[in-house]
Scaffold this motif. Structure first.
Motif, PDB file in Angstrom:
ATOM      1  N   GLN A  25       0.929  -1.244  -0.015  1.00  0.00           N
ATOM      2  CA  GLN A  25       0.071  -0.130  -0.043  1.00  0.00           C
ATOM      3  C   GLN A  25       0.728   1.095   0.008  1.00  0.00           C
ATOM      4  OE1 GLN A  25      -0.806  -2.933   1.497  1.00  0.00           O
ATOM      5  NE2 GLN A  25      -2.878  -3.156   1.618  1.00  0.00           N
ATOM      6  N   MET A  26       2.048   1.225   0.671  1.00  0.00           N
ATOM      7  CA  MET A  26       2.920   2.528   0.845  1.00  0.00           C
ATOM      8  C   MET A  26       3.524   2.560  -0.748  1.00  0.00           C
ATOM      9  SD  MET A  26       2.971   3.586   3.780  1.00  0.00           S
ATOM     10  CE  MET A  26       4.532   4.531   4.222  1.00  0.00           C
ATOM     11  N   ALA A  27       3.840   1.526  -1.422  1.00  0.00           N
ATOM     12  CA  ALA A  27       4.659   1.735  -2.616  1.00  0.00           C
ATOM     13  C   ALA A  27       3.546   2.126  -3.567  1.00  0.00           C
ATOM     14  CB  ALA A  27       4.969   0.263  -3.024  1.00  0.00           C
ATOM     15  N   VAL A  28       2.493   1.776  -3.362  1.00  0.00           N
ATOM     16  CA  VAL A  28       1.268   2.284  -4.390  1.00  0.00           C
ATOM     17  C   VAL A  28       0.975   3.772  -4.163  1.00  0.00           C
ATOM     18  CG1 VAL A  28      -1.229   2.115  -5.253  1.00  0.00           C
ATOM     19  CG2 VAL A  28       0.102   0.192  -5.053  1.00  0.00           C
ATOM     20  N   ALA A  29       0.804   4.056  -2.947  1.00  0.00           N
ATOM     21  CA  ALA A  29       0.184   5.215  -2.516  1.00  0.00           C
ATOM     22  C   ALA A  29       1.779   6.315  -3.068  1.00  0.00           C
ATOM     23  CB  ALA A  29       0.429   5.519  -0.971  1.00  0.00           C
ATOM     24  N   PHE A  30       2.685   6.007  -2.868  1.00  0.00           N
ATOM     25  CA  PHE A  30       3.808   6.682  -3.161  1.00  0.00           C
ATOM     26  C   PHE A  30       4.228   7.030  -4.713  1.00  0.00           C
ATOM     27  CE2 PHE A  30       8.706   7.714  -3.442  1.00  0.00           C
ATOM     28  CZ  PHE A  30       8.632   8.865  -3.088  1.00  0.00           C
ATOM     29  N   ASN A  31       3.840   6.140  -5.676  1.00  0.00           N
ATOM     30  CA  ASN A  31       3.694   6.225  -7.024  1.00  0.00           C
ATOM     31  C   ASN A  31       2.522   6.687  -7.331  1.00  0.00           C
ATOM     32  OD1 ASN A  31       3.377   5.349  -9.748  1.00  0.00           O
ATOM     33  ND2 ASN A  31       5.101   4.057  -9.388  1.00  0.00           N
ATOM     34  N   LYS A  32       2.668   8.114  -7.723  1.00  0.00           N
ATOM     35  CA  LYS A  32       1.551   8.892  -8.214  1.00  0.00           C
ATOM     36  C   LYS A  32       0.536   8.196  -9.193  1.00  0.00           C
ATOM     37  CE  LYS A  32       3.559  13.107  -6.791  1.00  0.00           C
ATOM     38  NZ  LYS A  32       4.922  12.959  -6.355  1.00  0.00           N
ATOM     39  N   ARG A  33       1.157   7.733 -10.341  1.00  0.00           N
ATOM     40  CA  ARG A  33       0.634   7.189 -11.620  1.00  0.00           C
ATOM     41  C   ARG A  33      -0.117   5.953 -10.985  1.00  0.00           C
ATOM     42  NH1 ARG A  33       5.349   6.164 -16.018  1.00  0.00           N
ATOM     43  NH2 ARG A  33       6.267   7.879 -16.086  1.00  0.00           N
ATOM     44  N   ASP A  34       0.304   5.167 -10.305  1.00  0.00           N
ATOM     45  CA  ASP A  34      -0.232   3.944  -9.776  1.00  0.00           C
ATOM     46  C   ASP A  34      -1.476   4.371  -9.039  1.00  0.00           C
ATOM     47  OD1 ASP A  34       1.414   2.780 -11.237  1.00  0.00           O
ATOM     48  OD2 ASP A  34       2.433   1.493  -9.627  1.00  0.00           O
ATOM     49  N   CYS A  35      -1.194   5.032  -7.999  1.00  0.00           N
ATOM     50  CA  CYS A  35      -2.206   5.644  -7.043  1.00  0.00           C
ATOM     51  C   CYS A  35      -3.548   6.161  -7.856  1.00  0.00           C
ATOM     52  CB  CYS A  35      -1.620   6.555  -6.021  1.00  0.00           C
ATOM     53  SG  CYS A  35      -2.697   6.904  -4.690  1.00  0.00           S
ATOM     54  N   LEU A  36      -3.088   6.914  -8.759  1.00  0.00           N
ATOM     55  CA  LEU A  36      -4.328   7.775  -9.532  1.00  0.00           C
ATOM     56  C   LEU A  36      -5.025   6.579 -10.185  1.00  0.00           C
ATOM     57  CD1 LEU A  36      -2.433  11.041 -10.820  1.00  0.00           C
ATOM     58  CD2 LEU A  36      -4.446  10.999  -9.260  1.00  0.00           C
ATOM     59  N   SER A  37      -4.409   5.643 -10.786  1.00  0.00           N
ATOM     60  CA  SER A  37      -4.786   4.618 -11.770  1.00  0.00           C
ATOM     61  C   SER A  37      -5.900   3.765 -10.906  1.00  0.00           C
ATOM     62  CB  SER A  37      -3.924   3.948 -12.444  1.00  0.00           C
ATOM     63  OG  SER A  37      -3.112   4.651 -13.392  1.00  0.00           O
ATOM     64  N   LEU A  38      -5.193   3.126  -9.614  1.00  0.00           N
ATOM     65  CA  LEU A  38      -6.250   2.500  -8.781  1.00  0.00           C
ATOM     66  C   LEU A  38      -7.481   3.104  -8.271  1.00  0.00           C
ATOM     67  CD1 LEU A  38      -6.400  -0.067  -6.877  1.00  0.00           C
ATOM     68  CD2 LEU A  38      -5.036   1.420  -5.333  1.00  0.00           C
ATOM     69  N   LEU A  39      -7.367   4.484  -8.070  1.00  0.00           N
ATOM     70  CA  LEU A  39      -8.394   4.996  -7.340  1.00  0.00           C
ATOM     71  C   LEU A  39      -9.376   5.641  -8.227  1.00  0.00           C
ATOM     72  CD1 LEU A  39      -6.548   7.356  -4.735  1.00  0.00           C
ATOM     73  CD2 LEU A  39      -7.879   5.167  -4.315  1.00  0.00           C
ATOM     74  N   LYS A  40      -9.038   5.792  -9.751  1.00  0.00           N
ATOM     75  CA  LYS A  40      -9.921   5.944 -10.632  1.00  0.00           C
ATOM     76  C   LYS A  40     -11.107   4.726 -10.488  1.00  0.00           C
ATOM     77  CE  LYS A  40      -7.544   8.996 -13.733  1.00  0.00           C
ATOM     78  NZ  LYS A  40      -6.889   9.106 -14.924  1.00  0.00           N
ATOM     79  N   ALA A  41     -10.643   3.435 -10.489  1.00  0.00           N
ATOM     80  CA  ALA A  41     -11.524   2.550 -10.544  1.00  0.00           C
ATOM     81  C   ALA A  41     -12.887   2.643  -9.271  1.00  0.00           C
ATOM     82  CB  ALA A  41     -10.648   1.223 -10.401  1.00  0.00           C
ATOM     83  N   TYR A  42     -12.135   3.452  -8.347  1.00  0.00           N
ATOM     84  CA  TYR A  42     -13.274   3.461  -7.232  1.00  0.00           C
ATOM     85  C   TYR A  42     -14.112   4.945  -7.380  1.00  0.00           C
ATOM     86  CZ  TYR A  42     -10.896  -0.259  -4.668  1.00  0.00           C
ATOM     87  OH  TYR A  42     -10.629  -1.370  -4.449  1.00  0.00           O
ATOM     88  N   GLY A  43     -14.001   5.291  -8.582  1.00  0.00           N
ATOM     89  CA  GLY A  43     -14.630   6.626  -8.820  1.00  0.00           C
ATOM     90  C   GLY A  43     -14.080   7.933  -8.270  1.00  0.00           C
ATOM     91  N   ILE A  44     -13.018   8.038  -8.015  1.00  0.00           N
ATOM     92  CA  ILE A  44     -12.411   9.178  -7.304  1.00  0.00           C
ATOM     93  C   ILE A  44     -11.892  10.000  -8.574  1.00  0.00           C
ATOM     94  CG2 ILE A  44     -10.463  10.044  -6.047  1.00  0.00           C
ATOM     95  CD1 ILE A  44     -12.395   8.250  -4.339  1.00  0.00           C
ATOM     96  N   LYS A  45     -12.438  11.371  -8.409  1.00  0.00           N
ATOM     97  CA  LYS A  45     -12.194  12.095  -9.714  1.00  0.00           C
ATOM     98  C   LYS A  45     -10.742  12.640  -9.664  1.00  0.00           C
ATOM     99  CE  LYS A  45     -16.833  13.548 -10.128  1.00  0.00           C
ATOM    100  NZ  LYS A  45     -17.938  14.780 -10.222  1.00  0.00           N
ATOM    101  N   SER A  46     -10.169  12.935 -10.667  1.00  0.00           N
ATOM    102  CA  SER A  46      -8.641  13.560 -10.652  1.00  0.00           C
ATOM    103  C   SER A  46      -8.549  14.316 -11.980  1.00  0.00           C
ATOM    104  CB  SER A  46      -7.487  12.510 -10.445  1.00  0.00           C
ATOM    105  OG  SER A  46      -7.597  11.277 -11.568  1.00  0.00           O
ATOM    106  N   ALA A  47      -7.550  15.128 -12.043  1.00  0.00           N
ATOM    107  CA  ALA A  47      -6.898  15.840 -13.151  1.00  0.00           C
ATOM    108  C   ALA A  47      -6.705  15.020 -14.294  1.00  0.00           C
ATOM    109  CB  ALA A  47      -5.913  16.824 -13.012  1.00  0.00           C
ATOM    110  N   ARG A  48      -6.793  15.275 -15.342  1.00  0.00           N
ATOM    111  CA  ARG A  48      -6.315  14.718 -16.807  1.00  0.00           C
ATOM    112  C   ARG A  48      -4.592  14.806 -16.695  1.00  0.00           C
ATOM    113  NH1 ARG A  48      -9.614  18.204 -19.210  1.00  0.00           N
ATOM    114  NH2 ARG A  48      -8.108  19.367 -20.042  1.00  0.00           N
ATOM    115  N   SER A  49      -4.138  13.705 -17.198  1.00  0.00           N
ATOM    116  CA  SER A  49      -2.670  13.551 -17.041  1.00  0.00           C
ATOM    117  C   SER A  49      -1.876  12.756 -18.292  1.00  0.00           C
ATOM    118  CB  SER A  49      -2.367  12.820 -15.609  1.00  0.00           C
ATOM    119  OG  SER A  49      -2.943  11.705 -15.696  1.00  0.00           O
ATOM    120  N   VAL A  50      -0.750  12.813 -18.341  1.00  0.00           N
ATOM    121  CA  VAL A  50       0.199  12.300 -19.276  1.00  0.00           C
ATOM    122  C   VAL A  50       1.266  11.647 -18.490  1.00  0.00           C
ATOM    123  CG1 VAL A  50       1.748  12.601 -21.232  1.00  0.00           C
ATOM    124  CG2 VAL A  50      -0.603  13.519 -21.189  1.00  0.00           C
TER     125      VAL A  50
END
Length: 324
Positions: A110-135
């Motif tokens: 969980q710490m590794a995923v939270a620290f990795n911004k890409r992975d964290c954003l990707s994971l939370l999108k599956a739970y309906g958490i809104k975030s900015a567009r990104s590249v």
């Protein structure tokens, strides 16, 4: 008998100095009537226990013990105050799991995923958490400026994917500024996140495990004197951090609900802080900080104080020693 608590600080990243400050605050505030506390500096050069006279004693990496004046000290628990690598990204926590040492942070994955911004954003999108567009870019990738601008717009943020305290972050206003910003970010990490600028109120929400329950702390509003909440704003007084935040009741309810959902969905524990920007009444998730700053002037301790929780109580709440 009092339990031996190792407070680890330092680390291998640009945040090492900030981590040492946080670790010293924990050392000063943990109740000495309940715990024997030991400062442990972890750096690329050495792992050492540092006593109150600044005398250093090597840490045995095989079992995470130290020997002082011929007496072997075994630790019962580790308080993790390391911002960045290897404390906040899960690396050290995997080691502690291997040797059976309980610690204050969430599990290493969980710490590794939270620290990795890409992975964290990707994971939370599956739970309906809104975030900015990104590249996303990796060092060495071809840079397509037109694609970046078309996707995220201008201005935008260029960030190292795995770094904290705003090291390597740039706010970019023109196409010509993108490549220099990428080079700056690559000094901190070989992976980069380019993110849409969201124009709205920025807030930070502490979520902790308190008496075996998830507790969302009062919301803090971030008002930076600079162009964004950069290093100077965070640590050199160039911002206002207002707790409780000057937001509507609807906004407060929404961000509290989302912050709790993130903590629960990711199966987190210990101390955490989630950052958001409001678009209207909707909170858009920015990032998670799983080893937040811990001085009395840091955001999460101020939120805890507003909730009636002292620094000693906040730090002690993370200590869970099996069969203690």
């Amino acid at each position: 008998m009092k339990k031996n608590i190792a407070i680890i600080m330092g680390g291998y990243s640009s945040e090492s100095g900030i981590s040492i400050q946080s670790g010293n605050v924990v050392f000063d505030h943990l109740d000495k009537n309940k715990f024997e506390t030991y400062r442990v500096l972890i750096s690329k050069e050495k792992w050492v226990h540092i006593d109150e006279n600044e005398q250093e004693y090597p840490i045995n990496m095989a079992d995470f013990t130290t020997t002082v004046n011929g007496y072997k000290i075994k630790f019962d628990f580790v308080f993790n105050a390391i911002h960045g690598h290897p404390g906040e990204d899960g690396t050290l926590l995997a080691y502690f799991d291997l040797i059976g040492m309980p610690h204050s942070s969430a599990p290493f994955y969980q710490m590794a995923v939270a620290f990795n911004k890409r992975d964290c954003l990707s994971l939370l999108k599956a739970y309906g958490i809104k975030s900015a567009r990104s590249v996303y870019l990796n060092k060495g990738d071809q840079i397509n400026i037109e694609h970046i601008v078309k996707t995220v717009g201008l201005p935008c943020f260029v960030k190292p994917n795995r770094a904290g305290s705003s090291f390597g972050v740039s706010k970019v206003y023109s196409k010509d500024e993108i490549e220099p910003a990428l080079q700056k970010a690559y000094q901190e990490d070989k992976e980069v996140l380019i993110e849409q600028f969201l124009d709205g109120t920025e807030v930070s929400v502490g979520v902790i495990t308190w008496k075996n329950e998830i507790k969302v702390l009062p919301v803090t509003e971030i008002v930076s004197d600079n162009d964004f909440f950069d290093y100077e704003a965070k640590y050199l007084g160039e911002s206002k951090e207002i707790t409780p935040a000057r937001i509507s009741e609807v906004q407060k309810e929404n961000v509290t609900r989302v912050a709790r959902k993130i903590y629960k969905s990711m199966d987190l524990r210990g101390l955490s802080r989630a950052d958001f920007i409001f678009v209207g009444d909707e909170p858009y998730f920015i990032e998670l900080n799983m080893v937040p700053g811990l001085s009395a002037e840091s955001i999460l301790p101020k939120q805890a104080k507003e909730a009636g929780i002292s620094l000693a109580e906040l730090f002690e709440s993370t200590i869970r020693i099996p069969n203690a």
